[in-house]
Design a protein around this motif. Structure first.
Motif, PDB file in Angstrom:
ATOM      1  N   VAL A 258      27.642  25.259  29.158  1.00 49.47           N
ATOM      2  CA  VAL A 258      26.385  25.637  28.515  1.00 49.47           C
ATOM      3  C   VAL A 258      25.798  24.391  27.866  1.00 49.47           C
ATOM      4  CG1 VAL A 258      25.267  27.073  26.768  1.00 49.47           C
ATOM      5  CG2 VAL A 258      27.221  27.980  28.063  1.00 49.47           C
ATOM      6  N   THR A 259      24.544  24.115  28.173  1.00 45.76           N
ATOM      7  CA  THR A 259      23.812  23.040  27.501  1.00 45.76           C
ATOM      8  C   THR A 259      22.948  23.663  26.420  1.00 45.76           C
ATOM      9  OG1 THR A 259      23.791  21.603  29.446  1.00 45.76           O
ATOM     10  CG2 THR A 259      22.115  21.190  27.776  1.00 45.76           C
TER      11      THR A 259
ATOM     12  N   ILE B 254      22.301  42.318  29.153  1.00 45.97           N
ATOM     13  CA  ILE B 254      21.063  42.450  29.929  1.00 45.97           C
ATOM     14  C   ILE B 254      21.077  41.375  31.009  1.00 45.97           C
ATOM     15  CG2 ILE B 254      18.546  42.309  29.892  1.00 45.97           C
ATOM     16  CD1 ILE B 254      18.629  43.280  27.003  1.00 45.97           C
ATOM     17  N   PRO B 255      21.044  41.757  32.292  1.00 45.73           N
ATOM     18  CA  PRO B 255      21.041  40.761  33.371  1.00 45.73           C
ATOM     19  C   PRO B 255      19.822  39.842  33.280  1.00 45.73           C
ATOM     20  CG  PRO B 255      21.571  42.929  34.230  1.00 45.73           C
ATOM     21  CD  PRO B 255      21.117  43.126  32.805  1.00 45.73           C
ATOM     22  N   PRO B 256      19.905  38.651  33.876  1.00 44.18           N
ATOM     23  CA  PRO B 256      18.767  37.716  33.862  1.00 44.18           C
ATOM     24  C   PRO B 256      17.543  38.282  34.578  1.00 44.18           C
ATOM     25  CG  PRO B 256      20.798  36.611  34.542  1.00 44.18           C
ATOM     26  CD  PRO B 256      21.083  38.081  34.546  1.00 44.18           C
TER      27      PRO B 256
ATOM     28  N   ARG C 194      22.861  32.518  27.756  1.00 45.09           N
ATOM     29  CA  ARG C 194      21.606  32.839  27.052  1.00 45.09           C
ATOM     30  C   ARG C 194      21.883  33.503  25.715  1.00 45.09           C
ATOM     31  NH1 ARG C 194      19.395  37.612  29.910  1.00 45.09           N
ATOM     32  NH2 ARG C 194      20.907  38.606  28.514  1.00 45.09           N
ATOM     33  N   ASP C 195      22.785  34.481  25.709  1.00 45.69           N
ATOM     34  CA  ASP C 195      23.062  35.233  24.486  1.00 45.69           C
ATOM     35  C   ASP C 195      23.843  34.401  23.467  1.00 45.69           C
ATOM     36  OD1 ASP C 195      21.716  37.304  25.680  1.00 45.69           O
ATOM     37  OD2 ASP C 195      23.523  38.379  26.300  1.00 45.69           O
ATOM     38  N   PHE C 196      24.753  33.515  23.945  1.00 40.97           N
ATOM     39  CA  PHE C 196      25.433  32.588  23.034  1.00 40.97           C
ATOM     40  C   PHE C 196      24.386  31.789  22.248  1.00 40.97           C
ATOM     41  CE2 PHE C 196      29.483  31.812  25.843  1.00 40.97           C
ATOM     42  CZ  PHE C 196      29.879  33.115  25.626  1.00 40.97           C
TER      43      PHE C 196
ATOM     44  N   TYR D   5      19.651  28.178  21.148  1.00 36.69           N
ATOM     45  CA  TYR D   5      19.308  28.411  22.551  1.00 36.69           C
ATOM     46  C   TYR D   5      20.288  27.690  23.473  1.00 36.69           C
ATOM     47  CZ  TYR D   5      15.039  30.131  20.402  1.00 36.69           C
ATOM     48  OH  TYR D   5      14.151  30.813  19.622  1.00 36.69           O
ATOM     49  N   GLY D   6      20.323  28.146  24.735  1.00 32.95           N
ATOM     50  CA  GLY D   6      21.252  27.548  25.687  1.00 32.95           C
ATOM     51  C   GLY D   6      21.042  28.086  27.090  1.00 32.95           C
ATOM     52  N   HIS D   7      21.535  27.335  28.062  1.00 31.99           N
ATOM     53  CA  HIS D   7      21.458  27.753  29.457  1.00 31.99           C
ATOM     54  C   HIS D   7      22.644  27.180  30.217  1.00 31.99           C
ATOM     55  CE1 HIS D   7      19.478  23.780  29.461  1.00 31.99           C
ATOM     56  NE2 HIS D   7      19.971  23.661  30.684  1.00 31.99           N
TER      57      HIS D   7
END
Length: 309
Positions: free
Chosen positions: A81-82, A123-125, A186-188, A195-197
């Motif tokens: 995760v970035t 919740i899915p993307p 996303r939720d992390f 925020y993160g992806h």
């Protein structure tokens, strides 16, 4: 009256545990394997995004009948995760939708993980294969629509922080069917306020197949250099696992050749002997080590549901 069309390719069956490279879609990978093996039929057990690498179990021939049993199995992913950006696709491909200069401490990340272990709501993307009113969510998202995707419960059996490096954190997760790792990232990020992806994702395990069974695509493609067709196909076939490997979690029955013939005709067989099972919702019948049928045991009889050539 026209004759039925003869299927193209070889009636070969078995499992190939592909190590899918990045920038190669799951459907594209199946098509390549089907062509390489000259197989009549092929399918995969669990999509991997083009940006993800790792284990993609591919079923050839009769093994496609066992795909649902692999789809339901546990999976293990390693992912990065970035922090600092949330993206429309929840991975590197999407546009930045939220950003932050905040970066989480290791202790904050570790304190968060228990919230994402066990049965969780997810919740899915937006860019996912979930169907909304008959259409794939990613098709709607590409058309610029924002869709409401309902949350659903998924199982996360184990979630481990491997290490932290600057604005990146590396994890390993063992999870059940339908879990979106992109949604975890996303939720992390939202929970940590930074925020993160997902910036890298690799699947290392799909039950019941082990990591050491994976075959790199490049290794298979290299065999195209063998000019003799029979020699080339024999070299490829050596990488195939038995169809029955996908069913190792089910009770196994050893039957005779006569019983196998009855099952292939669609008839039940009587199970005799003091140790014969009386009832099982699903079991596997094998003769001489070969998969004959998947079926139900009831009233001391095995009733075939799916029969294999």
């Amino acid at each position: 009256m026209s004759k039925p069309r003869k299927p193209k390719g070889r009636p070969i069956s078995g499992w190939l545990i592909l190590d899918k490279p990045v920038d190669f879609g799951s459907t594209e990978a199946v098509g390549k394997i089907k062509w390489l093996f000259n197989a009549q039929k092929a399918g995969h057990a669990g999509t991997l995004d083009p940006l993800a690498s790792g284990m993609l179990p591919i079923a050839l021939g009769d093994a496609t009948k066992t795909v649902p049993y692999v789809m339901d199995g546990r999976k293990i992913y390693e992912f990065t995760v970035t922090w600092g950006e949330e993206r429309s696709t929840d991975d590197l491909e999407g546009e930045v939708t939220q950003s932050s200069d905040k970066r989480p401490a290791k202790s904050d990340i570790e304190a968060l993980l228990p919230n994402y272990t066990g049965t969780i709501s997810q919740i899915p993307p937006q860019f996912s294969a979930i169907k909304i009113a008959g259409e794939r969510a990613y098709d709607l998202a590409r058309d610029g629509e924002t869709v409401e995707i309902p949350s659903r419960e998924v199982e996360v059996h184990r979630l481990t922080l491997l290490n932290c490096e600057g604005d990146k954190a590396h994890f390993e997760v063992e999870c059940g069917k339908g879990t979106y790792v992109r949604s975890l990232a996303r939720d992390f990020g939202r929970d940590l306020g930074c925020y993160g992806h997902i910036s890298s994702l690799r699947r290392t395990f799909v039950a019941p197949f082990a990591e050491e069974m994976m075959v790199p695509l490049a290794e298979l493609v290299a065999l195209e250099a063998i000019e003799d067709r029979d020699e080339r196909l024999a070299a490829l076939d050596a990488f195939l696992g038995d169809t029955a490997e996908a069913l190792s979690a089910l009770p196994q029955l050893r039957i005779t050749d006569d019983q196998a013939h009855r099952l292939r005709m669609g008839n039940p067989i009587i199970l005799r002997g003091r140790d014969a099972p009386v009832a099982e919702p699903e079991a596997v019948a094998l003769a001489g080590g070969k998969l004959i049928a998947i079926g139900e045991i009831a009233g001391g009889e095995f009733h075939p549901r799916r029969v294999f050539a």
